[in-house]
Design an enzyme around this catalytic site. Structure first.
Site, PDB file in Angstrom:
ATOM      1  N   PHE A  19       0.875  -1.175   0.000  1.00  0.00           N
ATOM      2  CA  PHE A  19       0.000   0.000   0.000  1.00  0.00           C
ATOM      3  C   PHE A  19       0.903   1.212   0.000  1.00  0.00           C
ATOM      4  O   PHE A  19       1.570   1.496   1.007  1.00  0.00           O
ATOM      5  CB  PHE A  19      -0.860  -0.062   1.263  1.00  0.00           C
ATOM      6  CG  PHE A  19      -1.978   0.926   1.367  1.00  0.00           C
ATOM      7  CD1 PHE A  19      -1.810   2.100   2.065  1.00  0.00           C
ATOM      8  CD2 PHE A  19      -3.215   0.662   0.791  1.00  0.00           C
ATOM      9  CE1 PHE A  19      -2.851   3.008   2.186  1.00  0.00           C
ATOM     10  CE2 PHE A  19      -4.274   1.562   0.911  1.00  0.00           C
ATOM     11  CZ  PHE A  19      -4.084   2.733   1.614  1.00  0.00           C
ATOM     12  N   GLY A  57       3.407  12.367   5.245  1.00  0.00           N
ATOM     13  CA  GLY A  57       3.111  11.146   5.987  1.00  0.00           C
ATOM     14  C   GLY A  57       1.696  11.223   6.518  1.00  0.00           C
ATOM     15  O   GLY A  57       0.777  10.608   6.015  1.00  0.00           O
ATOM     16  N   SER A  58       1.511  12.056   7.542  1.00  0.00           N
ATOM     17  CA  SER A  58       0.180  12.232   8.110  1.00  0.00           C
ATOM     18  C   SER A  58      -0.700  13.096   7.217  1.00  0.00           C
ATOM     19  O   SER A  58      -1.919  13.004   7.260  1.00  0.00           O
ATOM     20  CB  SER A  58       0.281  12.876   9.493  1.00  0.00           C
ATOM     21  OG  SER A  58       1.037  12.048  10.367  1.00  0.00           O
ATOM     22  N   ILE A 103       7.405   2.162   2.741  1.00  0.00           N
ATOM     23  CA  ILE A 103       6.358   1.274   2.251  1.00  0.00           C
ATOM     24  C   ILE A 103       6.614  -0.153   2.741  1.00  0.00           C
ATOM     25  O   ILE A 103       7.564  -0.828   2.310  1.00  0.00           O
ATOM     26  CB  ILE A 103       6.285   1.319   0.707  1.00  0.00           C
ATOM     27  CG1 ILE A 103       6.152   2.770   0.220  1.00  0.00           C
ATOM     28  CG2 ILE A 103       5.131   0.454   0.208  1.00  0.00           C
ATOM     29  CD1 ILE A 103       4.997   3.553   0.828  1.00  0.00           C
ATOM     30  N   THR A 104       5.769  -0.611   3.667  1.00  0.00           N
ATOM     31  CA  THR A 104       5.909  -1.951   4.235  1.00  0.00           C
ATOM     32  C   THR A 104       5.745  -3.004   3.145  1.00  0.00           C
ATOM     33  O   THR A 104       4.876  -2.886   2.280  1.00  0.00           O
ATOM     34  CB  THR A 104       4.840  -2.162   5.322  1.00  0.00           C
ATOM     35  OG1 THR A 104       4.987  -1.142   6.317  1.00  0.00           O
ATOM     36  CG2 THR A 104       4.968  -3.531   5.981  1.00  0.00           C
ATOM     37  N   GLY A 163      -5.806  -1.665   7.709  1.00  0.00           N
ATOM     38  CA  GLY A 163      -4.473  -1.441   8.253  1.00  0.00           C
ATOM     39  C   GLY A 163      -4.522  -1.155   9.740  1.00  0.00           C
ATOM     40  O   GLY A 163      -3.704  -1.669  10.511  1.00  0.00           O
ATOM     41  N   ARG A 164      -5.497  -0.359  10.162  1.00  0.00           N
ATOM     42  CA  ARG A 164      -5.619  -0.033  11.588  1.00  0.00           C
ATOM     43  C   ARG A 164      -6.088  -1.245  12.390  1.00  0.00           C
ATOM     44  O   ARG A 164      -5.609  -1.473  13.502  1.00  0.00           O
ATOM     45  CB  ARG A 164      -6.578   1.137  11.798  1.00  0.00           C
ATOM     46  CG  ARG A 164      -5.924   2.497  11.613  1.00  0.00           C
ATOM     47  CD  ARG A 164      -6.851   3.617  12.011  1.00  0.00           C
ATOM     48  NE  ARG A 164      -7.842   3.861  10.984  1.00  0.00           N
ATOM     49  CZ  ARG A 164      -7.677   4.723   9.976  1.00  0.00           C
ATOM     50  NH1 ARG A 164      -6.580   5.422   9.869  1.00  0.00           N
ATOM     51  NH2 ARG A 164      -8.632   4.886   9.084  1.00  0.00           N
ATOM     52  N   GLN A 200      11.861  -3.336  32.103  1.00  0.00           N
ATOM     53  CA  GLN A 200      12.193  -2.924  33.472  1.00  0.00           C
ATOM     54  C   GLN A 200      12.138  -4.105  34.427  1.00  0.00           C
ATOM     55  O   GLN A 200      12.998  -4.263  35.301  1.00  0.00           O
ATOM     56  CB  GLN A 200      11.201  -1.836  33.912  1.00  0.00           C
ATOM     57  CG  GLN A 200      11.664  -0.983  35.065  1.00  0.00           C
ATOM     58  CD  GLN A 200      12.825  -0.094  34.698  1.00  0.00           C
ATOM     59  OE1 GLN A 200      13.002   0.254  33.520  1.00  0.00           O
ATOM     60  NE2 GLN A 200      13.642   0.252  35.660  1.00  0.00           N
ATOM     61  N   GLU A 241       0.208   3.306  10.210  1.00  0.00           N
ATOM     62  CA  GLU A 241      -1.250   3.374  10.028  1.00  0.00           C
ATOM     63  C   GLU A 241      -1.862   4.518  10.827  1.00  0.00           C
ATOM     64  O   GLU A 241      -2.936   4.407  11.396  1.00  0.00           O
ATOM     65  CB  GLU A 241      -1.941   2.051  10.405  1.00  0.00           C
ATOM     66  CG  GLU A 241      -1.397   0.810   9.755  1.00  0.00           C
ATOM     67  CD  GLU A 241      -0.823   1.005   8.367  1.00  0.00           C
ATOM     68  OE1 GLU A 241      -1.373   1.813   7.580  1.00  0.00           O
ATOM     69  OE2 GLU A 241       0.182   0.345   8.043  1.00  0.00           O
TER      70      GLU A 241
END
Lengths: 402, 97
Positions: A122, A130-131, A158-159, A239-240, A334, A361
């Protein structure tokens, strides 16, 4: 396990966990170190049918509901978020094709994508955008009476870009947002690997350059002018969903690692889990895990019921879960102490990968902007329709007493 | 779709739009996409809403700004889509008679 998940969904989740435990978890650290997932591992994902989860059966997919799709992403995300990224972007290209593709496009592209013989990507993000989706600069130019176009510009981050066979590329045609399918072998299309991310290192990110790439008219998805308003959101929704559930898997991994360690390790003769300061950390982690699981489920329930609220619920799920994953990963390191800072511990990789979940995403800040505006709008609407509330109006006690 | 049903459809659509965007005194002919008052999710939310509420499918052939740009346009679009299956089955009956 979420008590609202059906028996069939539980059964599928067990299958997904088994696959992840066998095919992903033992190798994830090595893939991360080499910054690459071998082709054989992707093939096994395809052979299991997991690259076509959201694709209808008539096109060779599994026809799963969104909850089942989410459960796959959780199981894989617990083992390796980079591996889950393949599933994420495969759904991000198939979902828009399912909704807005022509009959010919669905017939041509969905079967190989569903069976995994074709890997998708995608391509929305640019070096300078970007945003800001309105800031896209990739340009399509009309090429002649046959409706073909010439494509120029760059995409970045791009993944699956290093391995994808076909890309859903977003740009502008005479200022109208446009989405087109661009095969890897197109002349003028250059792909450069992006290496050395802090996390998600085996996800195969790439920079794309288009130099006078010819795009046939048949490769337009949707219609000019609708790419940002209608085509992209369908892909971004999946994607989300995928990212939220992948982050949930990472969060679950942190929780299981941390609680297992806390009940096994002793300090000054006491189990770590008997120490209040450790109990605080695992209490927060476990509660976040429960909350995240329910939010992810609710988003997919709304998606499966085709409710317009699904988009907001998915924003909420991704926003909460990715941030909870970052908190959990920090606390997991931690709790482990020095061992958590070494790559021999999975929590070190969880820590590096968790931050990526807050950025891909849609960043946390974009989510806050969208949700903040949405909640403020709801408040304005309540005010307009509200009758005086007994909570805010003083009571006339004397009158009430008669 | 008769006038009463069309008016009811408009009310349903107007109510949904009011619940989604902060527009007071929305005019039924106001172009929502040019108003700058909607967000990037509105288009898909509206599409999803009318598909579920009215049992229609918004497909590739329906992607025209004129179909979803205002309350009136959306109501007219819903009316056309809702009538289409009935018209198709009517012509099938005539053909088989």
């Amino acid at each position: 396990m979420n008590p609202f998940v059906t028996d069939e969904q539980s059964r599928k989740y067990a299958e997904f966990r088994d696959f992840a435990d066998r095919e992903v978890a033992p190798f994830a650290a090595g893939w991360d170190r080499e910054q690459e997932i071998p082709g054989g591992a992707i093939s096994r994902l395809a052979q299991a049918g997991y690259l076509g989860g959201n694709v209808p059966r008539e096109y060779g997919g599994q026809g799963w509901d969104a909850v089942t799709f989410g459960l796959l992403n959780e199981a894989l995300g617990r083992a390796d978020s980079a591996y889950t990224g393949v599933v994420t972007v495969q759904a991000m290209i198939t979902a828009p094709l399912i909704k807005w593709g022509s009959a010919e496009q669905r017939k041509r592209w969905l079967p190989p994508l569903a069976e995994g013989s074709m890997i998708g990507a995608f391509a929305l993000t640019e070096p300078g955008a970007g945003s800001d989706l309105q800031g896209l600069t990739v340009e399509f130019r009309a090429n002649g009476p046959d409706g073909s176009m010439i494509l120029n510009g760059e995409k970045k981050w791009i993944t699956s870009g290093q391995r994808a066979d076909v890309f859903l590329v977003f740009g502008r045609l005479n200022d109208k947002p446009l989405a087109c399918l661009v095969p890897r072998e197109s002349e003028g299309f250059e792909i450069a690997p992006i290496k050395d991310l802090m996390g998600f290192r085996a996800a195969g990110l790439a920079r794309l350059r288009f130099r006078d790439v010819v795009i046939p008219a048949a490769n337009v998805v949707g219609k000019p002018g609708f790419a940002i308003s209608h085509v992209a959101p369908v892909g971004l929704q999946y994607g989300r969903i995928s990212t939220a559930w992948s982050a949930l898997g990472l969060l679950r991994g942190c929780f299981e690692e941390s609680t297992d360690y806390a009940v096994s390790r002793k300090a000054s003769g006491q189990r770590l889990s008997d120490l209040g300061m450790i109990q605080s950390l695992i209490a927060r982690m476990g509660t976040d895990l429960e909350a995240a699981a329910l939010l992810c489920w609710a988003a997919c329930q709304a998606e499966d019921k085709h409710l317009p609220e699904t988009f907001t619920k998915t924003f909420i799920a991704k926003y909460f879960t990715s941030r909870a994953a970052v908190r959990a990963a920090g606390d997991a390191v931690q709790i482990r102490g020095a061992a958590g800072c070494h790559e021999s511990s999975p929590v070190a990789r969880y820590y590096r990968g968790s931050k990526i979940m807050e950025i891909i995403e849609g960043t946390t800040q974009v989510h806050e902007m969208v949700l903040g505006k949405s909640f403020a709008h709801d408040a304005l609407r309540r005010q307009r329709s509200r009758k005086p509330s007994p909570l805010t109006q003083p009571r006339d006690v004397a009158a009430a007493a008669g | 779709m008769d006038t009463t049903n069309l008016n009811e459809t408009k009310i349903i659509i107007r109510t949904f739009i009011n619940s989604s965007v902060n527009i007071e005194g929305l005019d039924d002919d106001e172009n929502l996409f040019e108003s700058g008052l909607i967000n990037s999710l509105f288009a898909v939310q509206l599409t999803t809403f009318i598909e579920r509420k009215f049992g229609i499918e918004v497909g590739l052939d329906d992607l025209h700004i004129d179909n979803l740009k205002s309350v009136n346009a959306t109501a007219a679009f819903v009316a056309r889509k809702s009538a289409a299956p009935a018209a198709a089955s009517g012509s099938q009956q005539v053909a088989s008679a």
